[in-house]
Design an enzyme around this catalytic site. Structure first.
Site, short mmCIF file in Angstrom:
data_model
loop_
_atom_site.label_atom_id
_atom_site.label_comp_id
_atom_site.label_asym_id
_atom_site.label_seq_id
_atom_site.Cartn_x
_atom_site.Cartn_y
_atom_site.Cartn_z
N CYS A 1 -2.82 -0.42 -6.21
CA CYS A 1 -2.89 0.48 -5.05
C CYS A 1 -3.23 1.91 -5.45
O CYS A 1 -3.75 2.67 -4.65
CB CYS A 1 -1.58 0.43 -4.27
SG CYS A 1 -0.14 0.84 -5.27
N GLN B 1 -1.98 -0.40 2.87
CA GLN B 1 -2.58 -0.70 1.57
C GLN B 1 -2.96 -2.18 1.47
O GLN B 1 -4.07 -2.51 1.05
CB GLN B 1 -1.59 -0.35 0.45
CG GLN B 1 -2.15 -0.62 -0.93
CD GLN B 1 -3.31 0.27 -1.31
OE1 GLN B 1 -3.21 1.48 -1.23
NE2 GLN B 1 -4.43 -0.32 -1.71
N ARG C 1 -9.48 1.64 2.16
CA ARG C 1 -8.37 2.14 2.98
C ARG C 1 -8.89 2.72 4.29
O ARG C 1 -8.34 2.48 5.36
CB ARG C 1 -7.59 3.22 2.21
CG ARG C 1 -6.83 2.73 1.00
CD ARG C 1 -5.63 1.90 1.39
NE ARG C 1 -4.72 2.63 2.24
CZ ARG C 1 -3.79 3.49 1.84
NH1 ARG C 1 -3.63 3.70 0.56
NH2 ARG C 1 -2.98 4.09 2.70
N HIS D 1 4.30 -1.08 2.55
CA HIS D 1 3.05 -0.29 2.60
C HIS D 1 1.95 -1.17 3.19
O HIS D 1 1.00 -1.56 2.51
CB HIS D 1 2.70 0.17 1.18
CG HIS D 1 1.68 1.26 1.12
ND1 HIS D 1 1.13 1.87 2.24
CD2 HIS D 1 1.08 1.87 0.04
CE1 HIS D 1 0.25 2.78 1.85
NE2 HIS D 1 0.20 2.80 0.54
N ASP E 1 1.51 -2.30 -9.76
CA ASP E 1 1.80 -0.98 -9.17
C ASP E 1 2.70 -0.25 -10.16
O ASP E 1 3.26 -0.86 -11.09
CB ASP E 1 2.49 -1.19 -7.81
CG ASP E 1 2.77 0.11 -7.07
OD1 ASP E 1 2.19 1.15 -7.42
OD2 ASP E 1 3.59 0.09 -6.11
N ARG F 1 4.49 8.64 6.59
CA ARG F 1 4.91 8.21 5.25
C ARG F 1 6.30 8.79 5.04
O ARG F 1 6.48 10.01 5.10
CB ARG F 1 3.93 8.71 4.20
CG ARG F 1 4.46 8.58 2.78
CD ARG F 1 3.40 8.77 1.73
NE ARG F 1 2.49 7.64 1.70
CZ ARG F 1 1.63 7.40 0.71
NH1 ARG F 1 1.56 8.22 -0.32
NH2 ARG F 1 0.84 6.34 0.74
#
Ligand code: CP
Ligand code: NVA
Length: 308
Positions: free
Chosen positions: A264, A132, A293, A129, A224, A102
């Site tokens: 998310c 996700q 996830r 991402h 988000d 990340r």
């Protein structure tokens, strides 16, 4: 050797296979089956930004399937003191079998992957991402039965999640409407590539600044945070511009009656989503989404290292 850095590097069939595999893994874990296909496999986890879900899902997932994981924060490794990304990739990949990162600029993960001798998974960059959205697609499959004949509405900031949804729609071929203020539209290169790919997959991707238009007849409403990690200084400007993009009961009226709401997470209630929408158990599937996830990532790891 393959990496998982962007959904655009996968085919539609590969995404469908990953979802099927993730659903199988979920059932084995839930049933407490003796299933340890990752025995002897160690995942290196490099986090240059904070995380709750990503760290927990990767780490516990590896352990559940018989493998292990090593958490590496820039505070503890020499990367944080200026060792180059190239050298870090060369060295870390000598110790572990697969790596997730990340980080900030997407270029950092591209460079890391170039110098790594083991597969690399994108666990979020400023641009994308993908882990996700794989979990999100799995959740849609569970809730709606398919991921092809759906309309997705994405509202708010044209950020890494919006960009990832755009690639997902382009590869899988579903309908996606992204509503953002003009100043915070999704990444131009991502949009261009996705529109090109849509010509062969039949995806219908539209960008608008009108939230109602995006939500109209949607099966899924997605939002988000308005200010992503690393963009804290833009918070005030974004909040002023994005107020009318809040997902609230007024807006959800335009969606299909059986719409689902996804996010998310982490969420900021009463900013990008009202509390009565995210906490509405009839439509909101955010907790299942977070749980998934684990399974979507384990399916990805197994594919990348060739385990079945
Ligand atoms: N959705 C997500 O990636 O959450 P974390 O930042 O907590 O990992
Ligand atoms: N767009 C958010 C996603 C967090 C999972 C961020 O980058 O902070």
């Amino acid at each position: 050797m393959r990496h998982c850095l962007s959904l655009k590097d996968l085919t539609k069939d590969e995404i469908l296979e990953l979802i099927e595999k993730a659903i199988q893994i979920k059932s084995k874990i839930k049933n407490r089956e003796d299933y340890t296909p990752l025995k002897g496999i160690i995942l290196g986890m490099i986090f240059e930004k904070s995380s709750t879900r990503t760290r927990l899902s990767f780490e516990t997932g590896m352990k559940r399937l018989g493998g292990d994981a090593v958490f590496l924060s820039p505070r503890d490794i020499q990367l944080g003191r200026g060792e180059t990304i190239e050298d870090t990739a060369r060295v870390v990949s000598r110790y572990v079998d697969i790596i997730m990162i990340r980080t900030y600029e997407h270029q950092r993960i591209l460079t890391f992957a170039k110098y790594s001798s083991v597969p690399v998974i994108n666990a979020l960059t400023d641009l994308l991402h993908p882990c996700q959205v794989l979990a999100d697609l799995m959740t849609i499959k569970e809730k709606k039965g398919n991921i092809e004949n759906i309309k997705v509405a994405f509202l708010g900031d044209g950020n890494n999640m919006a960009n990832s949804w755009i690639y997902a729609a382009a590869v899988v071929g579903f309908e996606l409407s992204v509503a953002t203020p003009v100043d915070f539209a999704p990444n131009g290169v991502v949009v261009k590539e996705a529109l090109e790919l849509s010509k062969t997959t039949g995806a219908k991707i539209t960008l608008t600044d009108n939230p109602q238009e995006a939500v109209n007849n949607a099966d899924l409403i997605y939002t988000d945070v308005w200010a992503s990690m690393g963009q804290e200084e833009q918070k005030e400007k974004k909040h002023a511009l994005m107020k009318s993009y809040q997902v609230n009961k007024e807006l959800t009226k335009f969606a299909k009656e059986d719409y689902i709401f996804m996010h998310c997470l982490p969420a900021h209630r009463e900013e990008e989503v009202s509390a009565d929408v995210i906490d509405d158990e009839k439509h909101s599937v955010v907790w299942d989404e977070a749980e998934n996830r684990t399974y979507a990532q384990l399916a990805t790891i197994m594919k990348l290292i060739g385990r079945d």
